[in-house]
Design a protein around this motif. Sequence first.
Motif, PDB file in Angstrom:
ATOM      1  N   GLU A 221       0.837  -1.207   0.000  1.00 20.24           N
ATOM      2  CA  GLU A 221       0.000   0.000   0.000  1.00 20.24           C
ATOM      3  C   GLU A 221       0.870   1.254   0.000  1.00 20.24           C
ATOM      4  O   GLU A 221       0.536   2.262  -0.649  1.00 20.24           O
ATOM      5  CB  GLU A 221      -0.924  -0.005   1.222  1.00 20.24           C
ATOM      6  CG  GLU A 221      -1.980  -1.106   1.225  1.00 20.24           C
ATOM      7  CD  GLU A 221      -3.022  -0.914   0.134  1.00 20.24           C
ATOM      8  OE1 GLU A 221      -3.202   0.220  -0.335  1.00 20.24           O
ATOM      9  OE2 GLU A 221      -3.647  -1.922  -0.256  1.00 20.24           O
ATOM     10  N   LEU A 222       1.989   1.210   0.715  1.00 18.47           N
ATOM     11  CA  LEU A 222       2.943   2.328   0.698  1.00 18.47           C
ATOM     12  C   LEU A 222       3.502   2.531  -0.710  1.00 18.47           C
ATOM     13  O   LEU A 222       3.614   3.667  -1.197  1.00 18.47           O
ATOM     14  CB  LEU A 222       4.075   2.057   1.687  1.00 18.47           C
ATOM     15  CG  LEU A 222       5.225   3.079   1.729  1.00 18.47           C
ATOM     16  CD1 LEU A 222       4.718   4.431   2.204  1.00 18.47           C
ATOM     17  CD2 LEU A 222       6.351   2.586   2.643  1.00 18.47           C
ATOM     18  N   SER A 223       3.845   1.436  -1.384  1.00 18.47           N
ATOM     19  CA  SER A 223       4.360   1.518  -2.755  1.00 18.47           C
ATOM     20  C   SER A 223       3.308   2.076  -3.710  1.00 18.47           C
ATOM     21  O   SER A 223       3.627   2.825  -4.636  1.00 18.47           O
ATOM     22  CB  SER A 223       4.817   0.129  -3.225  1.00 18.47           C
ATOM     23  OG  SER A 223       5.888  -0.347  -2.446  1.00 18.47           O
ATOM     24  N   ILE A 224       2.051   1.703  -3.497  1.00 18.24           N
ATOM     25  CA  ILE A 224       0.958   2.215  -4.336  1.00 18.24           C
ATOM     26  C   ILE A 224       0.858   3.731  -4.196  1.00 18.24           C
ATOM     27  O   ILE A 224       0.734   4.449  -5.194  1.00 18.24           O
ATOM     28  CB  ILE A 224      -0.380   1.548  -3.952  1.00 18.24           C
ATOM     29  CG1 ILE A 224      -0.397   0.090  -4.442  1.00 18.24           C
ATOM     30  CG2 ILE A 224      -1.562   2.311  -4.540  1.00 18.24           C
ATOM     31  CD1 ILE A 224      -1.621  -0.690  -3.994  1.00 18.24           C
ATOM     32  N   ARG A 225       0.930   4.225  -2.962  1.00 22.65           N
ATOM     33  CA  ARG A 225       0.875   5.677  -2.748  1.00 22.65           C
ATOM     34  C   ARG A 225       2.065   6.368  -3.390  1.00 22.65           C
ATOM     35  O   ARG A 225       1.937   7.470  -3.959  1.00 22.65           O
ATOM     36  CB  ARG A 225       0.802   5.983  -1.247  1.00 22.65           C
ATOM     37  CG  ARG A 225      -0.486   5.526  -0.585  1.00 22.65           C
ATOM     38  CD  ARG A 225      -0.651   6.129   0.799  1.00 22.65           C
ATOM     39  NE  ARG A 225       0.363   5.649   1.741  1.00 22.65           N
ATOM     40  CZ  ARG A 225       0.240   4.559   2.476  1.00 22.65           C
ATOM     41  NH1 ARG A 225      -0.849   3.807   2.384  1.00 22.65           N
ATOM     42  NH2 ARG A 225       1.188   4.216   3.330  1.00 22.65           N
ATOM     43  N   MET A 226       3.234   5.735  -3.317  1.00 24.39           N
ATOM     44  CA  MET A 226       4.441   6.310  -3.909  1.00 24.39           C
ATOM     45  C   MET A 226       4.308   6.415  -5.433  1.00 24.39           C
ATOM     46  O   MET A 226       4.604   7.453  -6.030  1.00 24.39           O
ATOM     47  CB  MET A 226       5.652   5.443  -3.553  1.00 24.39           C
ATOM     48  CG  MET A 226       6.976   5.905  -4.133  1.00 24.39           C
ATOM     49  SD  MET A 226       8.333   4.827  -3.617  1.00 24.39           S
ATOM     50  CE  MET A 226       7.897   3.301  -4.460  1.00 24.39           C
ATOM     51  N   ILE A 227       3.825   5.343  -6.077  1.00 21.08           N
ATOM     52  CA  ILE A 227       3.655   5.351  -7.529  1.00 21.08           C
ATOM     53  C   ILE A 227       2.555   6.325  -7.937  1.00 21.08           C
ATOM     54  O   ILE A 227       2.671   7.031  -8.950  1.00 21.08           O
ATOM     55  CB  ILE A 227       3.336   3.932  -8.043  1.00 21.08           C
ATOM     56  CG1 ILE A 227       4.524   2.997  -7.806  1.00 21.08           C
ATOM     57  CG2 ILE A 227       2.985   3.956  -9.529  1.00 21.08           C
ATOM     58  CD1 ILE A 227       5.780   3.381  -8.560  1.00 21.08           C
ATOM     59  N   ALA A 228       1.472   6.377  -7.163  1.00 19.02           N
ATOM     60  CA  ALA A 228       0.369   7.297  -7.472  1.00 19.02           C
ATOM     61  C   ALA A 228       0.850   8.739  -7.448  1.00 19.02           C
ATOM     62  O   ALA A 228       0.452   9.553  -8.302  1.00 19.02           O
ATOM     63  CB  ALA A 228      -0.768   7.086  -6.476  1.00 19.02           C
ATOM     64  N   ALA A 229       1.706   9.074  -6.476  1.00 20.75           N
ATOM     65  CA  ALA A 229       2.241  10.434  -6.402  1.00 20.75           C
ATOM     66  C   ALA A 229       3.107  10.748  -7.613  1.00 20.75           C
ATOM     67  O   ALA A 229       3.042  11.857  -8.178  1.00 20.75           O
ATOM     68  CB  ALA A 229       3.048  10.591  -5.114  1.00 20.75           C
ATOM     69  N   ARG A 230       3.912   9.779  -8.057  1.00 22.46           N
ATOM     70  CA  ARG A 230       4.757   9.994  -9.234  1.00 22.46           C
ATOM     71  C   ARG A 230       3.919  10.127 -10.506  1.00 22.46           C
ATOM     72  O   ARG A 230       4.262  10.887 -11.415  1.00 22.46           O
ATOM     73  CB  ARG A 230       5.768   8.855  -9.369  1.00 22.46           C
ATOM     74  CG  ARG A 230       6.855   8.964  -8.330  1.00 22.46           C
ATOM     75  CD  ARG A 230       7.803   7.794  -8.341  1.00 22.46           C
ATOM     76  NE  ARG A 230       8.790   7.967  -7.275  1.00 22.46           N
ATOM     77  CZ  ARG A 230       9.488   6.993  -6.754  1.00 22.46           C
ATOM     78  NH1 ARG A 230       9.311   5.743  -7.173  1.00 22.46           N
ATOM     79  NH2 ARG A 230      10.360   7.242  -5.778  1.00 22.46           N
ATOM     80  N   LEU A 231       2.841   9.366 -10.579  1.00 19.44           N
ATOM     81  CA  LEU A 231       1.949   9.487 -11.739  1.00 19.44           C
ATOM     82  C   LEU A 231       1.279  10.857 -11.770  1.00 19.44           C
ATOM     83  O   LEU A 231       1.105  11.441 -12.854  1.00 19.44           O
ATOM     84  CB  LEU A 231       0.892   8.383 -11.693  1.00 19.44           C
ATOM     85  CG  LEU A 231       1.312   6.996 -12.175  1.00 19.44           C
ATOM     86  CD1 LEU A 231       0.217   5.985 -11.891  1.00 19.44           C
ATOM     87  CD2 LEU A 231       1.635   7.025 -13.669  1.00 19.44           C
TER      88      LEU A 231
END
Length: 248
Positions: free
Chosen positions: A233-243
């Motif tokens: 879930e942390l990785s998902i938030r990280m990728i979402a922010a980069r997107l």
Amino acid sequence: MGNSDRQALGQALYKRGKSFVHFVLDPVEDSSPRASFAVRYGCLVQIESVQKLEIGALISIRGVCRVNISNLLDKTKPSESNLDETPICSVSEEITETESHLSSMIQMEPYFRGTISPMMDDPYEGIELGIRISKLRESMCNLHSLQMKLKVPEDEPLQTNIRASLLWSEKECFEEYNESFIPSLPERLSFAAYQTVSGMSDAELLTLQKHKIQAMDTTDTLERLNSGIEYVELSIRMIAARLAIQNI
């Protein structure tokens, strides 16, 4: 790639069923004038692919099972220059033949020799385990789909480790190994969560490394599943922010 490295790779590829045991030698402080080390984080490893490069080779490996290592011997005394290097052990054919669930490692430079046995999680049954497995699967699939939308520099390959690890953990047949060395589906899946994603910084890679060490230390499948869900879930938030930044 030095001669000893080529020898180790060749032995693992052609004589050891594409397998070896990877472990870490941790320095131990004691009153002895000689350096002492403890063997930690033993892992049976499968070589999945080898790509020759101009210098050396790019090797993809997959951790199969944690192992306990005992009776570790080395005929050659290590020099000061390689005391901090991570040793690599070759696993012998007995891994698919032994009835006692113990496997011998062949002594051959640059190998160590010793005995290994599988290290598994404590047995656990309960409805909650199934619920957390479903949640982790869902989160890993969401992470994979999300990072497929991420643009990366031409010299940086798009990471697809999370999908490959999910597929491997859900395999039903592992003909290469004795069944005693194959963790249960929940245990395999709980380890699959800890993968790199595209564009990770050094600090993020260090955080991932710490999570992997914690995962290796515990024998509680449910605890590792819950930690894995949090990490994905942390990785998902990280990728979402980069997107979001990418689409500005």
